[in-house]
Design an enzyme around this catalytic site. Structure first.
Site, PDB file in Angstrom:
ATOM      1  N   HIS A 184      13.223  16.776   3.938  1.00 39.26           N
ATOM      2  CA  HIS A 184      13.437  16.032   5.196  1.00 39.26           C
ATOM      3  C   HIS A 184      12.151  15.365   5.670  1.00 39.26           C
ATOM      4  CE1 HIS A 184      17.440  17.956   5.945  1.00 39.26           C
ATOM      5  NE2 HIS A 184      16.865  18.964   5.284  1.00 39.26           N
ATOM      6  N   SER A 314      -5.457  -7.071   1.849  1.00 36.14           N
ATOM      7  CA  SER A 314      -5.206  -7.835   3.072  1.00 36.14           C
ATOM      8  C   SER A 314      -6.098  -9.056   3.122  1.00 36.14           C
ATOM      9  CB  SER A 314      -5.471  -6.956   4.301  1.00 36.14           C
ATOM     10  OG  SER A 314      -5.388  -7.719   5.489  1.00 36.14           O
ATOM     11  N   LYS A 320      -9.076  -3.015   2.746  1.00 40.07           N
ATOM     12  CA  LYS A 320      -7.729  -2.443   2.628  1.00 40.07           C
ATOM     13  C   LYS A 320      -7.221  -2.624   1.199  1.00 40.07           C
ATOM     14  CE  LYS A 320      -3.491  -2.254   5.399  1.00 40.07           C
ATOM     15  NZ  LYS A 320      -2.459  -2.250   4.364  1.00 40.07           N
ATOM     16  N   GLU A 327       5.172  -1.065  -4.929  1.00 41.64           N
ATOM     17  CA  GLU A 327       5.882  -2.062  -4.128  1.00 41.64           C
ATOM     18  C   GLU A 327       6.633  -3.047  -5.022  1.00 41.64           C
ATOM     19  OE1 GLU A 327       2.840  -2.126  -0.278  1.00 41.64           O
ATOM     20  OE2 GLU A 327       2.815  -3.777  -1.714  1.00 41.64           O
TER      21      GLU A 327
END
Length: 462
Positions: A184, A314, A320, A327
């Site tokens: 969960h 980025s 970053k 992805e």
């Protein structure tokens, strides 16, 4: 020949202009004119399959004494050039064309006839010679199966096996890295990273098994059914000979379909394979998302692992780095699931003796197999193989994981365990400290019962 770069070709409907240097003829040009829809053309492996089919049909007709050997040899030489990709620029027809794929079949007939005529030094007819004993209604279903089988064999299965091997190798390397399990998305009992990856490897192994299970039906070919499944205008042994020749050339075990009427009227084998590709896509989505969660941070997320830094993440935030491979694979999976919806709808759209959604089935099925296979290699090589484990971060979470108290249930009971867990969580203290205060268990007993590495092995300790 006209002076503006076109020549005049004719078919049963009359004359029309065709680009001077085009290898195709009138029927291909009509399709080019009629379907300026997407700019998407039929995939390379589909054109390859058409070339191989025309190579095999010419060989079968020659073996059956229906075609002069010289004509067959010229057609076969031209067809192999098509199969090898030498003339892909001459297959311009949009995916969204006549649903039987007649336009693509005639495109291959016309290109091969033109090439064969040049080789033979005399006229080779696209219908009477290249298409002898055939109909678009059996050629295109056969091309769907052949192209899909080749893509599965050459791209998809090797890609999945590469991914499975990369996961299994990393699982072995991380077998000793204990971490907090999660159900969960909440803290649960400990597991090792190796155990997590073992589940991924099992998913991919089962996906490979599912795909293999489709192959006996995918490798059945409709060739020989001609127009409606009865085999009109084809020799009785023609379809079987074509399947044999294709098998010899490709190394795959093709055979004529058990029921040629089914072979023309349905795309059930394509629907079956697509469904298994969807299942693999679901598995890969799970793996990609787990990787993204484990890599999240590095400070405000889980930060359990660090994926290889492949590119700046980025255009505005310096330093970053994003999980670009997972992805990409998530998007691959979305595309495959969408393709499966299209193929499913196409499969149920057949009427009577022919399914007339064949080009879009071929396009989506080949794309799904290609992108899953190629993506699987990247996921294994550029994400899983190279990630590093932040064991300090794992230990920090383990030390404060209140769910470890589960290991004490058999001694102190559920209610007492719940009270200890709540206190440990509220005070931000290790479960061992609170358990020592709230129970009569010795240090040695607590060390033994709350050993996170031992808890990953399951079973009752005692």
């Amino acid at each position: 020949m006209s002076s503006n770069g076109y020549r005049i070709e004719s078919d049963s409907m009359g004359e029309l202009r065709v680009p001077e240097k085009a290898l195709w003829g009138a029927q291909t040009q009509r399709a080019v004119n009629n379907f300026p829809i997407s700019g998407l053309t039929m995939p390379r492996n589909f054109i390859r399959a058409l070339g191989l089919i025309k190579w095999a049909t010419a060989g079968a007709n020659a073996e059956l004494g229906l075609m002069p050997t010289k004509t067959a040899m010229a057609i076969q030489a031209a067809a192999l050039e098509v199969a090898e990709g030498q003339h892909d620029d001459h297959f311009p027809i949009d995916v969204f064309q006549t649903g039987s794929g007649t336009s693509s079949n005639m495109n291959s007939n016309e290109v091969i006839a033109r090439l064969a005529s040049d080789k033979l030094g005399s006229k080779v007819h696209p219908n009477d010679d290249v298409n002898m004993g055939q109909s678009s209604n059996d050629v295109i279903p056969t091309a769907v199966h052949v192209s899909a089988a080749l893509t599965v064999h050459e791209i998809l299965l090797p890609g999945l096996k590469s991914l499975q091997a990369a996961i299994e190798k990393k699982a072995a390397a991380t077998a000793g890295n204990v971490k907090t399990g999660r159900t969960h998305l909440m803290d649960a009992m400990p597991v090792t990273i190796g155990q997590e990856l073992g589940a991924w490897a099992s998913q991919i192994a089962h996906g490979i098994e599912r795909i293999h299970a489709c192959m006996p039906r995918l490798t059945q070919l409709a060739q020989g059914g001609t127009a409606v499944g009865t085999g009109i205008n084809a020799h009785a042994r023609f379809g079987a000979k074509v399947a044999t020749l294709l098998s010899e050339h490709t190394g795959l075990e093709f055979r004529q379909a058990d029921n040629l009427f089914e072979g023309l009227a349905t795309v059930d084998a394509a629907v079956e394979l697509s469904g298994q590709l969807r299942t693999v896509a679901v598995s890969i989505t799970k793996i990609a998302n787990d990787l993204r969660w484990m890599n999240s941070g590095p400070l405000a997320g889980l930060g359990e692992i660090a994926l290889p830094a492949l590119q700046p993440g980025s255009s505005i935030m310096p330093g970053k780095v994003n999980p670009v491979i997972p992805e990409a694979l998530a998007m691959v999976s979305m595309q495959v699931i969408g393709n499966d919806a299209t193929i499913t709808a196409a499969g149920q759209a057949g009427n009577f003796q022919l399914n007339v959604t064949l080009p879009v089935v071929a396009y989506n099925l080949i794309q799904s197999a290609e992108i899953l296979g190629n993506g699987a290699v990247l996921l294994g090589e550029n994400a899983i193989a190279g990630f590093t484990v932040n064991q300090d971060k794992l230990n920090e979470a383990l030390d404060k994981n209140p769910i470890l108290v589960t290991a004490l249930n058999g001694i102190i009971g559920y209610e007492k365990g719940a009270a200890i867990a709540k206190q440990a969580y509220k005070e931000g203290r290790p479960i061992r400290e609170v358990a020592k205060e709230q129970t009569d268990l010795s240090d040695a007993e607590l060390d033994r019962l709350l050993d996170a590495a031992e808890l990953t092995k399951g079973g009752i300790k005692g």
